[in-house]
Design an enzyme around this catalytic site. Structure first.
Site, short mmCIF file in Angstrom:
data_model
loop_
_atom_site.label_atom_id
_atom_site.label_comp_id
_atom_site.label_asym_id
_atom_site.label_seq_id
_atom_site.Cartn_x
_atom_site.Cartn_y
_atom_site.Cartn_z
CG HIS A 87 4.60 -2.15 -3.93
ND1 HIS A 87 3.40 -2.79 -4.09
CD2 HIS A 87 4.29 -0.85 -3.67
CE1 HIS A 87 2.41 -1.92 -3.92
NE2 HIS A 87 2.92 -0.73 -3.67
CD GLU A 88 6.70 1.84 -2.28
OE1 GLU A 88 6.43 2.84 -2.98
OE2 GLU A 88 5.86 1.31 -1.52
CD GLU A 113 -0.79 -0.20 -4.52
OE1 GLU A 113 -0.28 0.93 -4.58
OE2 GLU A 113 -0.44 -1.06 -3.70
MG MG Z 1 1.69 1.18 -3.40
#
Ligand code: MG
Length: 505
Positions: free
Chosen positions: A268-269, A298
């Site tokens: 994710h990061e 996102e």
């Molecule tokens: Mg995020």
């Protein structure tokens, strides 16, 4: 990037200072979260507040204001120049329309609210947080008034995080998601695969932080995160910090009894960081640098976390590596399918940050509705615990026993970030719609199965990353997918994937 207009050139010179100060503040923030000695928080708050003051002064200087006004009426700007002016005008709204007195008071109110929220959550004491929340709601309504809006004051706040996103668009999206997902969750949780689930780990299995750190590095290298221009550290709440085009850092956390979270956080990061590392370097220190909006940002992280990390292909590709690191703690005869079920486990729970792909957006729907009601005076802050629990019951079929696990669980409202939550859902929708377009250009199944993640990244770089903030979200999604954002691709993606995983018919 060609900049010809002299006023735009002058504006860029002034903007460069704002960008530089922002990155210095980002570094202070990164250090606060990763390294700061406990006793040093007062000093850091002082330093950070000073940089924030300098940034505010730069935005509010007469020179900057008058230059921006002049540039707004320029006729023959090229596309880069137009985007620069648009982005600066959007960023300036907050500083030019909200009185300085209100900005300072809001910053003080949210600092106090954050401390009050931390204690309230720890002690499960909503009442002690209530006066702070009331103040922040009142001030957010006031700020929305200063910012200006057409139909709904909530629109003014939503637009701060996702340009051009509105309450009306949000209502449509969330009603479609709730209508489709609530029954789908029930279908999953009454399936045989759901009820017969067992963990792939031996009882009391533990995974050391060192092992998980090594594996996170392995995963990040696999997806081509550039460690020469970044680093991985530990913080309580994982995040990505762009300290400069050649310095995009990420943080993670490790749980002793399961490494799943650390893999998903790395993806994710890492996804956020790949976006920042992939923007046209000519854009650095201009308003075109960095990802275009929180929602699109996102989407780039959720792509790597969900579309890739929680896919049959990724699990199949990395299974032998998982085995080589951790297999002495696997149950006998574990297969990739067991890990796919574990990574993609659907489970209606109380806590948003622990939610799976299928239930996640129901948590956001609830927050969107509550925010909209608060900002429009249709709900009172004091009634939130009751409202929260009613909506949890309706959407997820469960009710928290404590406010700490309910209305007090998120930090966002103490920060005064009304309008932020919906960008998480927008990220999921953008991710699915972009992936649908990606799959027309390449064979996702074969590419992911063979671990050729560079091909996926190249597609993102070519279609999304390089543009930074040149195109606004709606322009970008139309350019990449041929249409505006819809729930269609996300719902299709979820239903196909989870029908298969849970053997639903
Ligand atoms: Mg995020």
């Amino acid at each position: 990037m060609k900049i010809q207009n002299n006023n735009v050139k002058s504006l860029l010179v002034l903007y460069r200072d704002i960008s530089l100060l922002g990155k210095i503040n980002g570094l202070l923030g990164w250090d606060l979260n990763v390294n700061l000695p406990q006793g040093a928080s007062e000093g850091r708050a002082e330093q950070s507040a000073y940089i924030t003051k300098l940034i505010t002064q730069k935005w509010q200087s007469e020179e900057f204001k008058s230059l921006l006004e002049r540039v707004k009426s320029e006729k023959n700007l090229n596309n880069y120049e137009k985007a620069i002016v648009r982005n600066i005008a959007h960023g300036a709204k907050y500083y030019h329309r909200v009185p300085e007195k209100t900005i300072v008071e809001f910053s003080r109110a949210t600092s106090r609210a954050f401390v009050a929220w931390s204690k309230a959550r720890e002690k499960n004491d909503f009442k002690s947080f209530l006066p702070h929340l009331e103040k922040i709601v009142d001030m957010s309504v006031e700020i929305a008034g200063h910012l200006g809006y057409d139909k709904n004051p909530y629109d003014a706040l939503l637009d701060l995080y996702e340009p051009e996103f509105t309450t009306e668009k949000g209502k449509k999206i969330f009603s479609e998601l709730v209508a489709e997902l609530t029954p789908f969750v029930k279908k999953i949780t009454s399936s045989k695969t759901y009820t017969s689930y067992t963990s792939p780990f031996k009882e009391n299995a533990e995974f050391t932080f060192e092992e998980q750190e090594k594996f996170s590095h392995f995963v990040l290298s696999k997806i081509n995160y550039d460690f020469d221009k970044g680093r991985l550290d530990i913080s309580p709440h994982p995040f990505t910090e762009n300290v400069g085009a050649d310095d995009v850092r990420i943080t993670t956390r490790y749980k002793k009894n399961d490494f799943t979270e650390s893999i998903m956080i790395a993806l994710h990061e890492g996804g956020h960081a790949l976006y920042e590392q992939g923007v046209n370097p000519e854009f650095e220190y201009t308003p075109l640098e960095g990802g275009v909006s929180l929602g699109v940002h996102e989407s780039q992280s959720r792509f790597w976390e969900n579309q890739v990390g929680r896919s049959f292909e990724f699990v199949a590709d990395t299974f032998s590596s998982l085995e080589s690191y951790f297999s002495d703690r696997f149950r006998e005869n574990t297969s990739p399918k067991d890990f796919l079920l574990h990574f993609c486990r659907v489970s209606p729970g109380l806590i948003r940050v622990e939610a799976d792909e299928v239930t996640y957006n129901l948590h956001i729907a609830l927050r969107f509705e509550i925010e909209e009601a608060l900002i429009n005076g249709k709900a009172k802050a004091k009634d939130l615990p009751k409202l929260w629990n009613e909506k949890m019951k309706k959407y997820l079929g469960i009710v928290p026993k404590t406010d700490a696990d309910g209305v007090l669980q998120d930090v966002h409202w103490s920060y005064g970030s009304f309008g932020y939550f919906p960008t998480y859902t927008l990220g999921n929708l953008y991710a699915a719609q972009f992936t649908n377009a990606m799959k027309k250009d390449l064979d996702f199944h074969q590419v992911a199965l063979n671990g050729q993640y560079k091909k996926l990244l190249d597609w993102q770089r070519k279609n999304i990353h390089q543009y930074g903030s040149l195109y606004w979200p709606d322009e970008l999604v139309k350019k990449v997918t041929g249409e505006s954002l819809s729930t269609k691709y996300f719902l299709k993606y979820l239903k196909e994937k989870y029908t298969k995983i849970y053997d639903l018919s």
